[in-house]
Write an enzyme that holds these catalytic residues in place. Structure first.
Site, PDB file in Angstrom:
ATOM      1  N   ARG A   1       9.430   2.999  11.175  1.00  0.00           N
ATOM      2  CA  ARG A   1      10.441   2.523  10.217  1.00  0.00           C
ATOM      3  C   ARG A   1      11.765   2.208  10.904  1.00  0.00           C
ATOM      4  O   ARG A   1      12.414   3.074  11.475  1.00  0.00           O
ATOM      5  CB  ARG A   1      10.617   3.526   9.068  1.00  0.00           C
ATOM      6  CG  ARG A   1      11.158   4.878   9.448  1.00  0.00           C
ATOM      7  CD  ARG A   1      11.093   5.863   8.273  1.00  0.00           C
ATOM      8  NE  ARG A   1       9.687   6.239   8.024  1.00  0.00           N
ATOM      9  CZ  ARG A   1       9.297   7.430   7.603  1.00  0.00           C
ATOM     10  NH1 ARG A   1      10.181   8.372   7.336  1.00  0.00           N
ATOM     11  NH2 ARG A   1       8.011   7.698   7.407  1.00  0.00           N
TER      12      ARG A   1
ATOM     13  N   ASP B   1       0.801  -1.222   0.000  1.00  0.00           N
ATOM     14  CA  ASP B   1       0.000   0.000   0.000  1.00  0.00           C
ATOM     15  C   ASP B   1       0.840   1.280   0.000  1.00  0.00           C
ATOM     16  O   ASP B   1       0.343   2.350  -0.333  1.00  0.00           O
ATOM     17  CB  ASP B   1      -0.927   0.018   1.231  1.00  0.00           C
ATOM     18  CG  ASP B   1      -0.163  -0.175   2.547  1.00  0.00           C
ATOM     19  OD1 ASP B   1       1.068  -0.340   2.505  1.00  0.00           O
ATOM     20  OD2 ASP B   1      -0.806  -0.167   3.610  1.00  0.00           O
ATOM     21  N   HIS B   2       2.108   1.187   0.362  1.00  0.00           N
ATOM     22  CA  HIS B   2       2.941   2.394   0.464  1.00  0.00           C
ATOM     23  C   HIS B   2       3.665   2.692  -0.847  1.00  0.00           C
ATOM     24  O   HIS B   2       3.554   3.781  -1.395  1.00  0.00           O
ATOM     25  CB  HIS B   2       3.981   2.229   1.574  1.00  0.00           C
ATOM     26  CG  HIS B   2       3.467   2.440   2.961  1.00  0.00           C
ATOM     27  ND1 HIS B   2       2.519   1.652   3.540  1.00  0.00           N
ATOM     28  CD2 HIS B   2       3.796   3.369   3.894  1.00  0.00           C
ATOM     29  CE1 HIS B   2       2.272   2.082   4.767  1.00  0.00           C
ATOM     30  NE2 HIS B   2       3.037   3.123   5.016  1.00  0.00           N
TER      31      HIS B   2
ATOM     32  N   SER C   1       7.032   7.525  12.767  1.00  0.00           N
ATOM     33  CA  SER C   1       6.944   6.236  12.108  1.00  0.00           C
ATOM     34  C   SER C   1       7.651   5.107  12.865  1.00  0.00           C
ATOM     35  O   SER C   1       8.538   5.338  13.683  1.00  0.00           O
ATOM     36  CB  SER C   1       7.551   6.394  10.724  1.00  0.00           C
ATOM     37  OG  SER C   1       8.111   5.211  10.267  1.00  0.00           O
TER      38      SER C   1
ATOM     39  N   ARG D   1      -0.143  13.256   9.912  1.00  0.00           N
ATOM     40  CA  ARG D   1       1.180  13.837  10.188  1.00  0.00           C
ATOM     41  C   ARG D   1       1.452  14.997   9.242  1.00  0.00           C
ATOM     42  O   ARG D   1       1.138  14.907   8.057  1.00  0.00           O
ATOM     43  CB  ARG D   1       2.277  12.797   9.983  1.00  0.00           C
ATOM     44  CG  ARG D   1       2.254  11.756  11.045  1.00  0.00           C
ATOM     45  CD  ARG D   1       3.395  10.774  10.916  1.00  0.00           C
ATOM     46  NE  ARG D   1       3.356   9.890  12.069  1.00  0.00           N
ATOM     47  CZ  ARG D   1       3.661   8.605  12.049  1.00  0.00           C
ATOM     48  NH1 ARG D   1       4.077   8.046  10.942  1.00  0.00           N
ATOM     49  NH2 ARG D   1       3.570   7.890  13.152  1.00  0.00           N
TER      50      ARG D   1
ATOM     51  N   ASP E   1       4.030  -0.935  11.414  1.00  0.00           N
ATOM     52  CA  ASP E   1       3.622   0.404  11.030  1.00  0.00           C
ATOM     53  C   ASP E   1       3.041   1.069  12.266  1.00  0.00           C
ATOM     54  O   ASP E   1       2.261   0.447  13.002  1.00  0.00           O
ATOM     55  CB  ASP E   1       2.569   0.353   9.917  1.00  0.00           C
ATOM     56  CG  ASP E   1       2.342   1.738   9.336  1.00  0.00           C
ATOM     57  OD1 ASP E   1       2.904   2.040   8.271  1.00  0.00           O
ATOM     58  OD2 ASP E   1       1.630   2.546   9.982  1.00  0.00           O
TER      59      ASP E   1
HETATM   60  C1  MIC Z   1       4.327   6.634   8.041  1.00  0.00           C
HETATM   61  O1  MIC Z   1       3.163   7.016   8.137  1.00  0.00           O
HETATM   62  O2  MIC Z   1       5.305   7.346   8.317  1.00  0.00           O
HETATM   63  C2  MIC Z   1       4.586   5.217   7.583  1.00  0.00           C
HETATM   64  C3  MIC Z   1       5.224   5.287   6.259  1.00  0.00           C
HETATM   65  O3  MIC Z   1       3.370   4.522   7.466  1.00  0.00           O
HETATM   66  C4  MIC Z   1       5.467   4.556   8.639  1.00  0.00           C
HETATM   67  C5  MIC Z   1       6.037   3.273   8.256  1.00  0.00           C
HETATM   68  C6  MIC Z   1       7.195   3.410   7.321  1.00  0.00           C
HETATM   69  O4  MIC Z   1       8.009   4.305   7.449  1.00  0.00           O
HETATM   70  O5  MIC Z   1       7.293   2.536   6.443  1.00  0.00           O
HETATM   71  C7  MIC Z   1       4.824   4.392  10.012  1.00  0.00           C
HETATM   72  O6  MIC Z   1       3.987   5.180  10.382  1.00  0.00           O
HETATM   73  O7  MIC Z   1       5.229   3.516  10.776  1.00  0.00           O
HETATM   74 FE1  SF4 Z   2       0.088   5.063   5.037  1.00  0.00          FE
HETATM   75 FE2  SF4 Z   2       1.463   5.796   7.213  1.00  0.00          FE
HETATM   76 FE3  SF4 Z   2       0.017   7.568   5.837  1.00  0.00          FE
HETATM   77 FE4  SF4 Z   2      -1.211   5.725   7.218  1.00  0.00          FE
HETATM   78  S1  SF4 Z   2       0.094   7.342   8.050  1.00  0.00           S
HETATM   79  S2  SF4 Z   2      -1.702   6.358   5.146  1.00  0.00           S
HETATM   80  S3  SF4 Z   2       0.151   3.984   6.987  1.00  0.00           S
HETATM   81  S4  SF4 Z   2       1.823   6.471   5.107  1.00  0.00           S
END
Ligand code: MIC
Ligand code: SF4
Length: 643
Positions: free
Chosen positions: A535, A64-65, A533, A379, A119
């Site tokens: 990550r 999905d990313h 995140s 965010r 995530d």
């Molecule tokens: C995000 O919203 O920052 C992400 C991308 O979903 C991350 C995960 C990632 O960095 O792959 C998260 O929130 O954990």
């Molecule tokens: Fe995707 Fe992270 Fe954004 Fe949610 S906050 S939509 S999991 S990138």
């Protein structure tokens, strides 16, 4: 003494420890989820553990990313994920099927079970009465292998909701109000459990908007009871059989109580560049907007998009605004299409994207230079949108729709007659984009394109740690600062040597070069270092660059755990005044670190440049200390398996 709901579920899953806030506990994990940006690493790690098949009740891998395929890399990773899922007993949600959290809520979440996801917004499923926690990929890999998940037992705070939301005020405003009051650090070490009569008036997707963004409070997770509303949602998803009533004991106690009167709330908005910079929409109304983006795991449900469609129906998006919409799942997308709402959106001038994270993680739709973007996301950290100086605001779908029409930030109460969309009696259920694991795993060949590089492994911790202070940063540094995402960098998630070039790029573009030249060193941080995140690349890539320790005033939960998992020492100042006294470039040494870590909670750092020394705390349990000494969790797990 009665227990609250969070304690009840944790107790039923407790493997080690006791439910005392601040103490380490281990819990059994029923379900796991991964997404593609963290998943490739998680599965490489799972593979390295040598376990033939996942040992959870259910594990799902979502794509999905990384769905913008401007080169071969993302498509390569998708093939890897699909084949490795088939082999190891994991369900695979294909690209286009939707955002992991939305799809998991719709199709898999089970009240009373535990879910661990790679995530940070895994907490979304707390809206359905799960203990759902975000973690680094390696922790999720261990859980897939049947290992418990270790965490510090949080305090449980009751959020008592009174009354009912007024027209044009929505679930997003509830969580924005909590962010306004408690800030991005306010939830650290806490679970927020929602209760009170106000709960009944919120549907499951609305509850999940709140638990989703509980992550922005820094909370371990958030949870709603499983009640008649939950049952209605599960019935509509044709999954009523997994429903059971779950609530706090009648004499439950809580560590803290927050009172929130829904009747007094008004439409709110978070200003750039932090989710807690919240004010009433009316305070910023009239500000000219270049982009409106509706979607993400926070606000892209059927209810959200139907509401937006009804606001826009028969009207035109302002000519200076680019409106982009990304439905949370294929279920939502197909349903708004069949209901005619998609046609209304298209007719109004909206640009529609596939069901994926998209603009939320900078996968396309970067705003114009210095542009103002109003988003229904969770965010708004600086640069996350893909445009370094974009001004990103976070608000409800109602605010976003009103703003798209007028071209300036607009309070939706000016739209007149309220719109109230209920959840449908029955959702359109079609799981054909979810591929079950292979029946004959031995026959599955894992496909690895050239983008997938082997996992870097760290050596055990050295006797002494020495090096320069490579960088000193301020408070609330997010993982988007440490390891930025976006369309250009995300495709490198499976290639650590390549992605490491971008560590701290938004803060100091010369960081990676300097770290490599000096053979690594130390990072100095302020409070809440590593927020955002899950990550693990924000630990893994610095590890690859030779970072030995991060010394900060305080850390965010997931990032702290990721540092430990990858053998980087997370240290906090005993005297925060030492933060000011440290200068970039100072030569530091922690002599006898290995022994010191086992001996006690504090270590002495020598500042060789200044001829001084200061004390730091590591706060590691005996188990975590062993992980660090081994050079990280993977080494530790393999060592354990070998023994
Ligand atoms: C995000 O919203 O920052 C992400 C991308 O979903 C991350 C995960 C990632 O960095 O792959 C998260 O929130 O954990
Ligand atoms: Fe995707 Fe992270 Fe954004 Fe949610 S906050 S939509 S999991 S990138």
């Amino acid at each position: 003494m009665g227990k609250n709901l969070a304690q009840n579920i944790l107790e039923a899953h407790l493997v080690a420890g006791e439910l005392t806030p601040g103490k380490e506990i281990a819990i059994r994990i029923d379900q796991t989820l991964t997404q593609d940006a963290t998943g490739t690493m998680a599965y490489l790690q799972f593979e390295a553990m040598g376990i033939p098949r996942v040992r959870t009740n259910l594990s799902v891998s979502y794509i999905d990313h990384n769905t913008l395929q401007t080169g071969f890399e993302n498509a390569d990773d998708h093939r890897f994920l699909q084949t490795i899922a088939a082999k190891y007993g994991i369900y695979l949600s294909r690209p286009g099927n939707g955002i992991c959290h939305q799809v998991h809520l719709e199709r898999f979440a089970v009240p009373g079970e535990t879910l661990l996801g790679s995530d940070s917004h895994t907490t979304t499923c707390g809206g359905l009465g799960m203990i759902a926690i975000g973690a680094g990929g390696l922790d999720v890999a261990v859980a897939m292998g049947g290992g418990p998940f270790y965490l510090t037992m949080p305090k449980v705070a009751l959020v008592r909701l009174k009354g009912k939301l007024r027209p044009w005020v929505s679930a997003k405003d509830i969580i924005l109000e909590l962010l306004r009051r408690l800030t991005v650090k306010g939830g650290v070490g806490r679970i927020f459990e929602y209760g009170g009569e106000g709960v009944r008036s919120l549907s499951v997707p609305e509850r999940s908007t709140i638990t989703n963004m509980g992550t922005e409070l820094g909370a371990t997770t958030s949870i709603f009871p499983s009640d008649a509303v939950t049952r209605v949602f599960l019935r509509a998803q044709k999954r009523e059989k997994v429903w059971r009533r779950l609530e706090a004991d009648s004499d439950a106690t809580y560590d803290e109580v927050v009172e929130l009167d829904l009747d007094t709330l008004e439409p709110l908005i978070a200003r750039p560049h932090s989710p807690d910079s919240v004010c009433p929409v009316k305070e910023v109304s009239g500000l000219k907007v270049n982009q409106v983006a509706i979607g993400s795991c926070t606000n892209s449900s059927y209810q959200d998009l139907m509401t937006v469609a009804r606001v826009l129906k028969g009207k035109r998006v302002h000519p200076d605004v680019s409106l982009v919409i990304s439905p949370g799942s294929r279920q939502v997308f197909e349903m708004i299409a069949r209901a005619g709402a998609l046609a209304d959106l298209i007719a109004s001038g909206a640009r529609t994207l596939e069901s994926a994270c998209g603009p939320c993680i900078g996968m396309g739709q970067a705003p114009s230079w210095g542009g103002v973007s109003v988003r229904t996301f969770n965010r708004n950290f600086e640069g996350r949108s893909g445009t370094p100086n974009a001004q990103v605001y976070l608000a409800s779908p109602e605010v976003a729709a009103a703003t798209a029409l007028t071209g300036v930030i607009t309070d939706p109460r000016t739209l007149g007659k309220p719109i109230r969309v209920a959840i449908p009696r029955i959702f359109l259920v079609d799981d054909s984009m979810i591929i079950p694991p292979a029946k004959e795993p031995a026959e599955v060949k894992i496909e690895r394109g050239p983008n997938i590089k082997p996992l870097p492994i760290k050596e055990p911790l050295t006797e002494s740690l020495a090096g320069r202070v490579l960088l000193r940063v301020g408070d609330n540094i997010s993982t988007d600062h440490i390891m930025p995402a976006g369309a250009k960098i995300l495709p490198l998630r499976s290639n650590i040597p390549a992605i490491a070039e971008h560590v701290f790029a938004p803060v100091d573009p010369s960081f990676a070069k300097r770290a490599k030249e000096l053979g690594g060193g130390f990072i100095v941080g302020g409070t809440n270092y590593g927020q955002g995140s899950s990550r693990e690349h924000a630990a893994l890539a610095p590890m690859y660059l030779g970072i030995k320790a991060v010394i900060a005033k305080s850390f965010a939960r997931i990032h702290w755990a990721n540092l430990v998992n990858f053998g980087i020492l997370p240290l906090t100042f005993l005297d925060e005044g030492d933060y000011e006294r440290l200068n970039p470039g100072d030569e530091l040494e922690i002599a006898g670190a290995r022994e010191g870590i086992l001996k006690g909670p504090t270590l002495t750092v020598k500042n060789l440049t200044q001829g001084t020394d200061f004390q730091v705390k590591h706060g590691l349990t005996a188990r975590q200390a062993e992980i660090l000494l081994a050079g990280g969790l993977l080494n530790y797990t393999q060592k354990g398996a070998a023994a």
